[in-house]
Design a protein around this motif. Structure first.
Motif, PDB file in Angstrom:
ATOM      1  N   PHE A 131      42.085  31.859  40.333  1.00  0.00           N
ATOM      2  CA  PHE A 131      43.243  31.038  40.021  1.00  0.00           C
ATOM      3  C   PHE A 131      43.220  30.695  38.535  1.00  0.00           C
ATOM      4  CE2 PHE A 131      42.284  30.345  44.485  1.00  0.00           C
ATOM      5  CZ  PHE A 131      43.530  30.416  45.095  1.00  0.00           C
ATOM      6  N   GLN A 132      44.185  31.205  37.801  1.00  0.00           N
ATOM      7  CA  GLN A 132      44.299  30.937  36.365  1.00  0.00           C
ATOM      8  C   GLN A 132      45.305  29.813  36.143  1.00  0.00           C
ATOM      9  OE1 GLN A 132      45.344  34.339  33.889  1.00  0.00           O
ATOM     10  NE2 GLN A 132      46.467  33.018  32.479  1.00  0.00           N
ATOM     11  N   PRO A 133      44.905  28.695  35.513  1.00  0.00           N
ATOM     12  CA  PRO A 133      45.868  27.624  35.246  1.00  0.00           C
ATOM     13  C   PRO A 133      47.081  28.159  34.486  1.00  0.00           C
ATOM     14  CG  PRO A 133      43.647  26.859  34.814  1.00  0.00           C
ATOM     15  CD  PRO A 133      43.543  28.339  35.073  1.00  0.00           C
ATOM     16  N   ALA A 134      48.270  27.818  34.952  1.00  0.00           N
ATOM     17  CA  ALA A 134      49.501  28.394  34.403  1.00  0.00           C
ATOM     18  C   ALA A 134      49.686  28.077  32.930  1.00  0.00           C
ATOM     19  CB  ALA A 134      50.711  27.900  35.201  1.00  0.00           C
ATOM     20  N   GLU A 135      49.124  26.949  32.469  1.00  0.00           N
ATOM     21  CA  GLU A 135      49.327  26.553  31.083  1.00  0.00           C
ATOM     22  C   GLU A 135      48.445  27.330  30.106  1.00  0.00           C
ATOM     23  OE1 GLU A 135      46.186  23.712  32.753  1.00  0.00           O
ATOM     24  OE2 GLU A 135      48.048  24.656  33.449  1.00  0.00           O
ATOM     25  N   LEU A 136      47.490  28.112  30.627  1.00  0.00           N
ATOM     26  CA  LEU A 136      46.631  28.922  29.773  1.00  0.00           C
ATOM     27  C   LEU A 136      47.193  30.331  29.622  1.00  0.00           C
ATOM     28  CD1 LEU A 136      43.056  27.963  31.055  1.00  0.00           C
ATOM     29  CD2 LEU A 136      44.258  27.069  29.050  1.00  0.00           C
ATOM     30  N   SER A 137      47.186  30.846  28.415  1.00  0.00           N
ATOM     31  CA  SER A 137      47.596  32.233  28.204  1.00  0.00           C
ATOM     32  C   SER A 137      46.509  33.163  28.727  1.00  0.00           C
ATOM     33  CB  SER A 137      47.829  32.502  26.717  1.00  0.00           C
ATOM     34  OG  SER A 137      46.598  32.489  26.013  1.00  0.00           O
ATOM     35  N   SER A 138      46.841  34.428  28.917  1.00  0.00           N
ATOM     36  CA  SER A 138      45.848  35.408  29.369  1.00  0.00           C
ATOM     37  C   SER A 138      44.706  35.530  28.379  1.00  0.00           C
ATOM     38  CB  SER A 138      46.517  36.771  29.578  1.00  0.00           C
ATOM     39  OG  SER A 138      47.339  36.733  30.723  1.00  0.00           O
ATOM     40  N   ILE A 139      45.015  35.402  27.090  1.00  0.00           N
ATOM     41  CA  ILE A 139      43.968  35.485  26.061  1.00  0.00           C
ATOM     42  C   ILE A 139      43.022  34.298  26.171  1.00  0.00           C
ATOM     43  CG2 ILE A 139      43.524  35.458  23.576  1.00  0.00           C
ATOM     44  CD1 ILE A 139      46.163  36.982  23.228  1.00  0.00           C
ATOM     45  N   GLU A 140      43.582  33.095  26.328  1.00  0.00           N
ATOM     46  CA  GLU A 140      42.749  31.906  26.472  1.00  0.00           C
ATOM     47  C   GLU A 140      41.885  31.993  27.729  1.00  0.00           C
ATOM     48  OE1 GLU A 140      45.541  28.434  24.468  1.00  0.00           O
ATOM     49  OE2 GLU A 140      45.988  29.144  26.492  1.00  0.00           O
ATOM     50  N   TRP A 141      42.473  32.506  28.789  1.00  0.00           N
ATOM     51  CA  TRP A 141      41.766  32.593  30.068  1.00  0.00           C
ATOM     52  C   TRP A 141      40.665  33.647  30.038  1.00  0.00           C
ATOM     53  CZ3 TRP A 141      40.678  30.070  34.237  1.00  0.00           C
ATOM     54  CH2 TRP A 141      40.325  30.724  35.417  1.00  0.00           C
ATOM     55  N   SER A 142      41.006  34.846  29.592  1.00  0.00           N
ATOM     56  CA  SER A 142      40.069  35.973  29.679  1.00  0.00           C
ATOM     57  C   SER A 142      39.092  36.034  28.520  1.00  0.00           C
ATOM     58  CB  SER A 142      40.849  37.288  29.765  1.00  0.00           C
ATOM     59  OG  SER A 142      41.676  37.308  30.903  1.00  0.00           O
ATOM     60  N   HIS A 143      39.582  35.730  27.309  1.00  0.00           N
ATOM     61  CA  HIS A 143      38.752  35.907  26.115  1.00  0.00           C
ATOM     62  C   HIS A 143      38.362  34.583  25.453  1.00  0.00           C
ATOM     63  CE1 HIS A 143      39.619  40.131  26.511  1.00  0.00           C
ATOM     64  NE2 HIS A 143      40.908  39.890  26.472  1.00  0.00           N
ATOM     65  N   GLY A 144      38.954  33.498  25.880  1.00  0.00           N
ATOM     66  CA  GLY A 144      38.639  32.200  25.284  1.00  0.00           C
ATOM     67  C   GLY A 144      37.571  31.437  26.021  1.00  0.00           C
ATOM     68  N   GLY A 145      37.045  32.039  27.085  1.00  0.00           N
ATOM     69  CA  GLY A 145      35.943  31.427  27.807  1.00  0.00           C
ATOM     70  C   GLY A 145      36.329  30.526  28.953  1.00  0.00           C
ATOM     71  N   GLU A 146      37.629  30.325  29.190  1.00  0.00           N
ATOM     72  CA  GLU A 146      38.056  29.402  30.246  1.00  0.00           C
ATOM     73  C   GLU A 146      37.759  29.955  31.640  1.00  0.00           C
ATOM     74  OE1 GLU A 146      39.058  26.303  29.795  1.00  0.00           O
ATOM     75  OE2 GLU A 146      38.720  26.617  27.658  1.00  0.00           O
ATOM     76  N   ARG A 147      37.962  31.239  31.836  1.00  0.00           N
ATOM     77  CA  ARG A 147      37.659  31.833  33.144  1.00  0.00           C
ATOM     78  C   ARG A 147      36.178  31.704  33.478  1.00  0.00           C
ATOM     79  NH1 ARG A 147      34.852  35.493  34.933  1.00  0.00           N
ATOM     80  NH2 ARG A 147      35.184  36.275  37.063  1.00  0.00           N
ATOM     81  N   GLU A 148      35.349  31.990  32.481  1.00  0.00           N
ATOM     82  CA  GLU A 148      33.900  31.972  32.691  1.00  0.00           C
ATOM     83  C   GLU A 148      33.403  30.588  33.089  1.00  0.00           C
ATOM     84  OE1 GLU A 148      30.053  32.864  29.920  1.00  0.00           O
ATOM     85  OE2 GLU A 148      31.686  34.342  29.831  1.00  0.00           O
ATOM     86  N   LYS A 149      34.078  29.532  32.600  1.00  0.00           N
ATOM     87  CA  LYS A 149      33.676  28.171  32.949  1.00  0.00           C
ATOM     88  C   LYS A 149      33.813  27.921  34.449  1.00  0.00           C
ATOM     89  CE  LYS A 149      35.085  26.124  28.511  1.00  0.00           C
ATOM     90  NZ  LYS A 149      36.048  25.211  27.869  1.00  0.00           N
ATOM     91  N   ILE A 150      34.796  28.570  35.068  1.00  0.00           N
ATOM     92  CA  ILE A 150      35.078  28.348  36.487  1.00  0.00           C
ATOM     93  C   ILE A 150      34.377  29.362  37.381  1.00  0.00           C
ATOM     94  CG2 ILE A 150      36.900  28.225  38.232  1.00  0.00           C
ATOM     95  CD1 ILE A 150      38.799  27.343  35.973  1.00  0.00           C
ATOM     96  N   TYR A 151      34.469  30.636  36.996  1.00  0.00           N
ATOM     97  CA  TYR A 151      33.998  31.713  37.869  1.00  0.00           C
ATOM     98  C   TYR A 151      32.731  32.415  37.394  1.00  0.00           C
ATOM     99  CZ  TYR A 151      38.562  31.100  40.023  1.00  0.00           C
ATOM    100  OH  TYR A 151      39.670  30.575  40.650  1.00  0.00           O
TER     101      TYR A 151
END
Length: 247
Positions: A224-244
């Motif tokens: 689940f990617q927070p809608a307010e995050l761009s794909s770049i922020e999610w995938s390459h900015g470290g946000e995904r890694e914090k969760i998964y």
């Protein structure tokens, strides 16, 4: 309420294999045709309401691939959700309009699973977008129609959906590209499940409420990617890694 775009996991351990899908077995009557030559093939419908029986497909997984409630989409059915019976029932609990499910089979190393569904979404909820606070880009193409990321990437100032659709129609005529890089949604949204075109890297969205119900039901294979995050922020900015964690 927060919203999330849903994606098939990129974690190899959960997938079982990076090369997840082995083959798309197309169930079209004329085997001499390529899938894009058959207008009744589901992948060619392009998210419009279907009032006939479309030609479908079976999805064959690699031997090590694990079966999940959300399945990687791609190939001739890119941008279509492929879900288990359990996930389908959860989606239908929260939405009863603008979509159609078609029964397909999923084949793994051990058996054929006949309780999988392909979602044809034919209503899109662009009125839910706060255009003034979203980052929307226009990309110009070279003469050979290859997108030029180095030269023409222009931030558009879009006030409302009417202006946005005007830009979309202009881009279609010129064979150029408009996309939302960073999405901002309105505060009041009546649906717990909806779809948006033109958002870079995302298409299907669930509310916090539906996300929790999907997680509580034990559905697997979903991130689940927070809608307010761009794909770049999610995938390459470290946000995904914090969760998964690391993929």
């Amino acid at each position: 309420m927060r919203y999330y775009s849903i994606h098939f996991t990129i974690d190899k351990k959960i997938r079982g294999s990076n090369d997840y899908i082995k083959n798309y077995n197309l169930l079209i009557p004329n085997k001499n045709k390529l899938y894009f030559e058959e207008p009744k093939f589901i992948g060619n419908i392009n998210h419009t309401k279907i009032d006939f029986i479309p030609y479908l497909l079976e999805i064959e997984l690699f031997k090590k691939s694990k079966v999940h409630d959300l399945i990687l989409e791609g190939g001739p059915v890119a941008n279509y959700l492929i879900v288990s019976e359990k996930l389908k029932e959860l989606i239908e609990k929260y939405r009863n309009h603008g979509m159609q499910f078609f029964n397909i089979s999923l084949i793994d190393a051990y058996q054929k699973h006949k309780n999988y569904w392909l979602l044809n979404m034919y209503e899109f909820s662009h009125t839910y977008i706060d255009f003034g606070n979203s980052l929307i880009y226009y990309e110009k193409q070279n003469a050979d129609f290859k997108i030029s990321y180095k030269i023409e990437k222009t931030l558009l100032k879009v006030k409302n959906i009417s202006e946005f659709m005007e830009y979309i129609e202009m881009a279609k005529i010129k064979l150029e590209n408009i996309y939302i890089e960073k999405l901002c949604l309105k505060s009041e949204i009546p649906d717990d499940f909806f779809a948006l075109k033109y958002v870079f890297g995302s298409m299907y969205y669930v509310s916090e409420k539906l996300k929790k119900e999907i997680e509580d039901a034990g559905c697997t294979g979903i991130e689940f990617q927070p809608a307010e995050l761009s794909s770049i922020e999610w995938s390459h900015g470290g946000e995904r890694e914090k969760i998964y964690g690391k993929a």
